[in-house]
Design an enzyme around this catalytic site. Sequence first.
Site, PDB file in Angstrom:
ATOM      1  N   ASP A 186      -5.138  -6.557   1.297  1.00  0.00           N
ATOM      2  CA  ASP A 186      -6.451  -6.668   0.648  1.00  0.00           C
ATOM      3  C   ASP A 186      -7.586  -6.407   1.642  1.00  0.00           C
ATOM      4  O   ASP A 186      -7.464  -6.730   2.822  1.00  0.00           O
ATOM      5  CB  ASP A 186      -6.584  -8.089   0.069  1.00  0.00           C
ATOM      6  CG  ASP A 186      -7.752  -8.210  -0.887  1.00  0.00           C
ATOM      7  OD1 ASP A 186      -8.256  -7.168  -1.351  1.00  0.00           O
ATOM      8  OD2 ASP A 186      -8.169  -9.350  -1.174  1.00  0.00           O
ATOM      9  N   HIS A 234      -9.437   2.832   1.903  1.00  0.00           N
ATOM     10  CA  HIS A 234      -8.038   2.995   1.501  1.00  0.00           C
ATOM     11  C   HIS A 234      -7.291   3.910   2.474  1.00  0.00           C
ATOM     12  O   HIS A 234      -6.139   3.663   2.818  1.00  0.00           O
ATOM     13  CB  HIS A 234      -7.946   3.561   0.079  1.00  0.00           C
ATOM     14  CG  HIS A 234      -8.420   2.587  -0.967  1.00  0.00           C
ATOM     15  ND1 HIS A 234      -8.013   1.273  -0.978  1.00  0.00           N
ATOM     16  CD2 HIS A 234      -9.262   2.730  -2.021  1.00  0.00           C
ATOM     17  CE1 HIS A 234      -8.595   0.648  -2.006  1.00  0.00           C
ATOM     18  NE2 HIS A 234      -9.355   1.503  -2.642  1.00  0.00           N
ATOM     19  N   LEU A 265      15.626  -1.566   7.876  1.00  0.00           N
ATOM     20  CA  LEU A 265      14.568  -2.284   7.136  1.00  0.00           C
ATOM     21  C   LEU A 265      14.372  -1.599   5.789  1.00  0.00           C
ATOM     22  O   LEU A 265      14.356  -0.370   5.715  1.00  0.00           O
ATOM     23  CB  LEU A 265      13.254  -2.224   7.918  1.00  0.00           C
ATOM     24  CG  LEU A 265      12.018  -2.731   7.156  1.00  0.00           C
ATOM     25  CD1 LEU A 265      11.907  -4.249   7.254  1.00  0.00           C
ATOM     26  CD2 LEU A 265      10.735  -2.099   7.678  1.00  0.00           C
TER      27      LEU A 265
END
Length: 244
Positions: A27, A44, A138
């Site tokens: 965020d 962004h 991962l």
Amino acid sequence: MQGQESNSPADPLLSRHLPRHIAIIMDGNGRWAQRRGLDRTVGHREGVKALKPIVKEAARLGIEVLTAYAFSTENWRRPSQEIDVLMGLLVEFLASETPELKEEGVRIRTIGDIRKLPLSAQQSLNWAMTETSQQRRLILNLALNYGGRDEILRAVNSWRHQTPEGTELTEAELNRYLDTAGLPDPDLLIRSSGEFRLSNFLLWQLAYAEIYISDKLWPDFGPADLQAAIRDYQTRHRRFGGLG
Ligand code: FPP
């Protein structure tokens, strides 16, 4: 140790129990840009750049799953120009970073209903997922068109269509129908930018997660901040509802 990235046996981060699964709400991109007088979409772009070092650090530390909230079912309410930029950034990110992530042993997968994303994004995702399907170090789990309520409803509806009437739904059975089927629940939820909200993220799976809120806006969140969150997690005493 802040900022150190050695993985020598002396690294206290590695000598204690690590979360198996970390979920992140990335965020603060918009505020990062607005504070600089820039368009939200610049935030962004910086937010996407911030993701790779976090993925690499998580892989280095031996975290098994990293789930990143990239686009929620509610984000469609944003202006179409911002949505287009986010989708374009996703395609760019996958095209440019998949080869390196593959080298690092990262397997890319998604949660959320990606059939509603633009075709270009779906094609890029399918390519990246196939390309990295054999990697085992991962799992980078991208939450795209994801909402916790939507996920639970889709799971319950598909269970109901595939199950004889009168059968009771159990926790284990619901787990098998969720987008996260086969993954451990997150042990640690990190949210950047100082907000204390779940925002419809992993509502079922976060039942016993430890929560860490960072004041950093997402584009400023780096590997040292991930380490700080894990160090904080390592001080928690998890009781899972018992007296432990
Ligand atoms: C929240 O910032 C962020 C989002 C809605 C999108 C998160 C997306 C990224 C970090 C990039 C996308 C990732 C990939 C892999 C393409 P905000 O816009 O809500 O910030 P604000 O709360 O300051 O307005």
